[in-house]
Design an enzyme around this catalytic site. Sequence first.
Site, mmCIF file in Angstrom:
data_model
loop_
_atom_site.group_PDB
_atom_site.id
_atom_site.type_symbol
_atom_site.label_atom_id
_atom_site.label_comp_id
_atom_site.label_asym_id
_atom_site.label_seq_id
_atom_site.Cartn_x
_atom_site.Cartn_y
_atom_site.Cartn_z
ATOM 1 N N HIS A 65 4.640 6.802 8.630
ATOM 2 C CA HIS A 65 3.832 8.232 8.183
ATOM 3 C C HIS A 65 4.372 9.263 9.718
ATOM 4 O O HIS A 65 4.973 9.524 10.144
ATOM 5 C CB HIS A 65 2.441 8.163 8.840
ATOM 6 C CG HIS A 65 1.709 7.075 8.019
ATOM 7 N ND1 HIS A 65 0.894 7.237 6.998
ATOM 8 C CD2 HIS A 65 1.453 5.998 8.727
ATOM 9 C CE1 HIS A 65 0.943 5.871 6.150
ATOM 10 N NE2 HIS A 65 1.022 5.558 7.289
ATOM 11 N N ASP B 199 5.316 -4.323 10.606
ATOM 12 C CA ASP B 199 3.629 -3.430 10.648
ATOM 13 C C ASP B 199 4.136 -2.472 9.663
ATOM 14 O O ASP B 199 3.587 -1.154 10.285
ATOM 15 C CB ASP B 199 2.543 -3.173 10.777
ATOM 16 C CG ASP B 199 1.388 -3.059 9.817
ATOM 17 O OD1 ASP B 199 1.344 -3.299 8.806
ATOM 18 O OD2 ASP B 199 0.262 -2.558 10.112
ATOM 19 N N HIS C 282 -4.543 -8.683 5.971
ATOM 20 C CA HIS C 282 -5.118 -7.552 6.724
ATOM 21 C C HIS C 282 -6.125 -7.850 6.837
ATOM 22 O O HIS C 282 -7.221 -7.834 6.261
ATOM 23 C CB HIS C 282 -4.961 -6.289 6.305
ATOM 24 C CG HIS C 282 -5.000 -5.429 6.785
ATOM 25 N ND1 HIS C 282 -3.916 -4.706 7.801
ATOM 26 C CD2 HIS C 282 -5.916 -4.697 7.493
ATOM 27 C CE1 HIS C 282 -5.014 -3.595 8.064
ATOM 28 N NE2 HIS C 282 -6.430 -4.096 8.335
ATOM 29 N N ASN D 183 0.568 -0.990 0.164
ATOM 30 C CA ASN D 183 -0.001 -0.150 0.538
ATOM 31 C C ASN D 183 1.052 1.888 -0.161
ATOM 32 O O ASN D 183 0.849 2.560 0.723
ATOM 33 C CB ASN D 183 -1.230 -0.109 1.045
ATOM 34 C CG ASN D 183 0.074 -0.352 2.512
ATOM 35 O OD1 ASN D 183 1.099 -0.546 2.478
ATOM 36 N ND2 ASN D 183 -0.626 0.053 3.846
ATOM 37 N N HIS E 26 0.077 -9.823 11.553
ATOM 38 C CA HIS E 26 -0.114 -7.731 13.046
ATOM 39 C C HIS E 26 -1.794 -9.145 13.536
ATOM 40 O O HIS E 26 -3.214 -7.730 13.756
ATOM 41 C CB HIS E 26 -0.092 -6.257 12.688
ATOM 42 C CG HIS E 26 -0.944 -5.978 11.161
ATOM 43 N ND1 HIS E 26 -2.324 -6.473 10.630
ATOM 44 C CD2 HIS E 26 -0.229 -5.549 9.813
ATOM 45 C CE1 HIS E 26 -2.043 -6.226 8.921
ATOM 46 N NE2 HIS E 26 -1.471 -5.870 9.072
HETATM 47 ZN ZN LIG Z 1 -2.012 -4.400 6.968
#
Ligand SMILES: [Zn+2]
Length: 346
Positions: free
Chosen positions: A215, A211, A85, A3, A138
Amino acid sequence: MPNTNPSTTTIERLNDKNNDASKKSLVNYSFFLGATKDNLDEIKKLNNNCGLKIFMGSSTGDLLVDDDDILADIFSVCNKIIAVHAEDEKTLKEAEKSVTGDSFTNHPDARPVEAAVKATTKAVELAIKFNKRLHILHLSTAEEVEFLRKHKSTGLITAETTPQHLLLYSPDIYNEIGSFGQMNPPIREKYHQKELWAGLKDGTINCIATDHAPHTIEEKNKPYGQAPSGMPGVQTSLTLMLNEVSNEAINLEDVVKWMCENPAELYNIKNKGFLRTGYDADITIVDMNKENTIMNKDMYSKCGWTAFDGKTTKGWPITTIVNGNIVYDNNKLNLDIRGKEVEFSS
Ligand SMILES: [Zn+2]
């Protein structure tokens, strides 16, 4: 993770990413391809990479596959590890409606346990139906650990959790650092942690991952609903786990298993994870007596922050050797070294 901008949804983009990494990465690497609602042809072509990631619920970025028929198609054609996910999109949408206000403490309610359990259950059913290797990313709930424990004997399912899910908890973390504690699936109430640790110890959860989602501070300073979810974790993961060894909660051998051996085995990575004749010399030397405080200013990531800022840990990596080359030694990086794309046995 796929992503990124642009998202890694074609083999061409995956190759571009590998090419970028070959020029920049000091360590060895491999990247996930991201599933979309219409890239089955790309998924079929997957060959030498760590696997496919499916976002069953929307998170950061625009990758989402929430259609049951498309999910089934993906499971039927994918011949690499399918990493999910696991948050159910419909459940997330419902929960979002019931959450009011803009406090970051709402985050676990906006992305509740049921969403995680529902998606994990669905993914496990698909893996069994199509006889595929499934890896749950995760993992964050006690309920999923219990569920996965019952399906361990299938030999098809592995899972990972993160240091932040094991060590931080709600609501304290949101009261302390707000958006900087926000990730998906969320950091949850303390009672989940006991079961996550138990799952690691009995092998229901196979490894520790991070993970890593660096940011920027600017992005994270936005209000709830606008601030992106995700936190960095690569640099702090080992010292956080070694600190648990210092606290006598776990053994050093556990850390080696969860962070070296098991990841190499579950992804079928060639010549890595163990100190063996003929294996690559990827070695981290640790000083179990070194005490140091984790600080934002010491983070190498461009984002320049960590959710563990201010935490003192005992047990630190002091030297890192990649493919026989020293890339890090006593706080100094050797920027001339480059890692390699890791290889996989089929
Ligand atoms: Zn994820």
